[in-house]
Scaffold this motif. Structure first.
Motif, mmCIF file in Angstrom:
data_model
loop_
_atom_site.group_PDB
_atom_site.id
_atom_site.type_symbol
_atom_site.label_atom_id
_atom_site.label_comp_id
_atom_site.label_asym_id
_atom_site.label_seq_id
_atom_site.Cartn_x
_atom_site.Cartn_y
_atom_site.Cartn_z
ATOM 1 N N LEU A 1 0.594 -1.313 0.054
ATOM 2 C CA LEU A 1 0.055 -0.135 0.077
ATOM 3 C C LEU A 1 0.887 1.340 0.002
ATOM 4 O O LEU A 1 0.649 2.262 -0.719
ATOM 5 C CB LEU A 1 -0.948 -0.056 1.045
ATOM 6 C CG LEU A 1 -2.171 -1.267 1.322
ATOM 7 C CD1 LEU A 1 -2.836 -1.007 2.386
ATOM 8 C CD2 LEU A 1 -2.787 -0.917 0.078
ATOM 9 N N PHE A 2 1.996 1.227 1.010
ATOM 10 C CA PHE A 2 2.742 2.490 0.901
ATOM 11 C C PHE A 2 3.576 2.597 -0.479
ATOM 12 O O PHE A 2 3.779 3.581 -0.895
ATOM 13 C CB PHE A 2 3.573 2.368 2.145
ATOM 14 C CG PHE A 2 3.097 2.613 3.267
ATOM 15 C CD1 PHE A 2 2.353 3.852 3.505
ATOM 16 C CD2 PHE A 2 3.027 1.778 4.403
ATOM 17 C CE1 PHE A 2 1.766 4.285 4.830
ATOM 18 C CE2 PHE A 2 2.258 2.100 5.689
ATOM 19 C CZ PHE A 2 1.869 3.427 5.766
ATOM 20 N N ALA A 3 3.927 1.456 -1.038
ATOM 21 C CA ALA A 3 4.739 1.482 -2.370
ATOM 22 C C ALA A 3 3.857 2.025 -3.571
ATOM 23 O O ALA A 3 4.390 2.678 -4.290
ATOM 24 C CB ALA A 3 5.083 0.331 -2.617
ATOM 25 N N ALA A 4 2.327 1.596 -3.198
ATOM 26 C CA ALA A 4 1.477 2.098 -4.564
ATOM 27 C C ALA A 4 1.418 3.706 -4.054
ATOM 28 O O ALA A 4 1.490 4.339 -5.212
ATOM 29 C CB ALA A 4 0.070 1.401 -4.298
ATOM 30 N N SER A 5 1.167 4.052 -3.077
ATOM 31 C CA SER A 5 1.068 5.531 -2.782
ATOM 32 C C SER A 5 2.412 6.280 -3.399
ATOM 33 O O SER A 5 2.262 7.249 -3.966
ATOM 34 C CB SER A 5 0.887 5.870 -1.342
ATOM 35 O OG SER A 5 -0.328 5.292 -0.741
ATOM 36 N N PHE A 6 3.656 5.564 -3.109
ATOM 37 C CA PHE A 6 4.801 6.501 -3.532
ATOM 38 C C PHE A 6 4.890 6.453 -5.194
ATOM 39 O O PHE A 6 5.212 7.260 -5.565
ATOM 40 C CB PHE A 6 5.953 5.602 -3.004
ATOM 41 C CG PHE A 6 7.474 6.144 -3.364
ATOM 42 C CD1 PHE A 6 7.768 7.305 -2.856
ATOM 43 C CD2 PHE A 6 8.066 5.420 -4.232
ATOM 44 C CE1 PHE A 6 8.916 7.924 -3.138
ATOM 45 C CE2 PHE A 6 9.341 6.023 -4.761
ATOM 46 C CZ PHE A 6 9.803 7.405 -4.014
#
Length: 353
Positions: A71-76
């Motif tokens: 999820l955090f990588a998708a946001s990045f």
């Protein structure tokens, strides 16, 4: 193909059992079962990366870590796509206002381009504003906008606005009405039917989003912003896939490194991981339901950026604390494993001889 799928297994496992696995797969992998065999090969390989064959919870803990990382990588990934989008141009705003109301004098019109794609308090994020971002004001970090206003809205108001938007090729939503002020329900002085309304109209054309507010006191405000760039969607999907896979591999490495370690290493690593996951997941569990309620409560021509659904950057300080704890846990996992009992140094004589 099967040889490439062995990459799902950790390196030491492939070295010792890779040939045996391939030989078994060739024996049972009939042509009509290739997909099933390949899926089982990857599934067992990813499980082998976690070690701890007797553990019933390690898969669940690894899944939590992998999904959160995804999820955090998708946001990045979407953030990077936003940074590569076309910047706002104040001349576009002037053209929009001039086409909608060529017969009226604007009272305010932004004359400068925004200094960055995302702004906090009207400025690009820098070291001077970093403390504001981390200490509770991260919600002010948002896509840049350009504004214009009229002190006096046209007499026809909403009807004329919608006609001019249609004529200019804007795809608009239904108007949103909200009370200009509140009062105590049931009070004799409170008549909901007589409360004036503020009206908002959202329109989209190309990569522009236009928000027009008709205030109850008679003024009009226009806000021009950028629509979500098309590259943000594949960037988010790719980021989630890579982040999830990377999180699983990283968790597996730490899990295998700490398996059989001394309690003074295993205990702190588990505690650090648990606390870090609390700092990482709590903002997500708080932010996602609130953002969903917000989106269902009013129309949005552009959905909020993905990291806001994860409570970021409003709760970025807990995220950074969790990241620090995970780094410490990985450092402990990287410590040399303890020697097996009964192992002697090379060249040392056996004391029993």
């Amino acid at each position: 193909m099967y040889r490439w799928l062995l990459l799902a297994y950790p390196r030491d496992y492939r070295r010792t059992r890779g040939a045996e696995i391939l030989e078994t797969v060739r024996d049972v992998g009939a042509a009509h079962r290739r997909i099933r065999v390949a899926a089982n090969l990857v599934r067992h390989g990813l499980r082998a990366r976690l070690g701890r064959p007797a553990s019933r919870t390690v898969v669940a803990w690894a899944s939590v870590f992998a999904v959160v990382c995804g999820l955090f990588a998708a946001s990045f990934g979407t953030w990077l796509a936003w940074l590569g989008s076309r910047p706002l141009d104040h001349r576009d705003l002037a053209a929009v206002v001039g086409r909608l109301y060529p017969d009226r004098q604007v009272s305010h019109l932004d004359q400068d381009d925004p200094p960055a794609v995302f702004l906090i308090y009207g400025h690009p994020l820098d070291k001077d504003l970093l403390s504001a971002l981390l200490l509770g004001d991260g919600g002010e970090y948002a896509p840049a906008e350009l504004t214009a206003s009229f002190d006096q809205a046209p007499p026809a108001g909403l009807t004329e606005l919608r006609q001019r938007l249609d004529a200019a090729g804007w795809e608009q939503s239904e108007p949103v009405r909200s009370d200009a002020y509140g009062c105590v329900p049931g009070s004799p002085r409170c008549d909901p039917a007589s409360i004036p309304s503020d009206i908002a109209v959202y329109a989209e054309r190309g990569d522009h989003i236009l928000a027009v507010e008709l205030n109850a006191e008679g003024s009009m405000h226009l806000t021009l912003s950028r629509a979500t760039p098309g590259a943000a969607y594949p960037a988010g999907v790719i980021g989630f896939a890579l982040g999830t896979l990377g999180g699983w591999v990283l968790f597996g490495w730490a899990s295998r490194r700490t398996e059989g370690q001394r309690p003074l290493v295993q205990g702190p690593v588990k505690v650090l991981y648990g606390v870090a996951m609390l700092f990482w997941t709590a903002p997500v569990l708080l932010g996602a339901p609130m953002m969903l309620t917000h989106h269902l409560g009013e129309p949005h021509p552009r959905w909020h950026v993905p990291w806001e659904w994860l409570g970021q950057p409003a709760l970025s300080l807990p995220f950074l604390v969790g990241a620090f704890l995970l780094i410490v846990a990985l450092g402990l996992a990287a410590l040399p494993p303890r020697r097996a009992a009964g192992r002697t140094l090379a060249g040392a004589s056996d004391p029993a001889v």
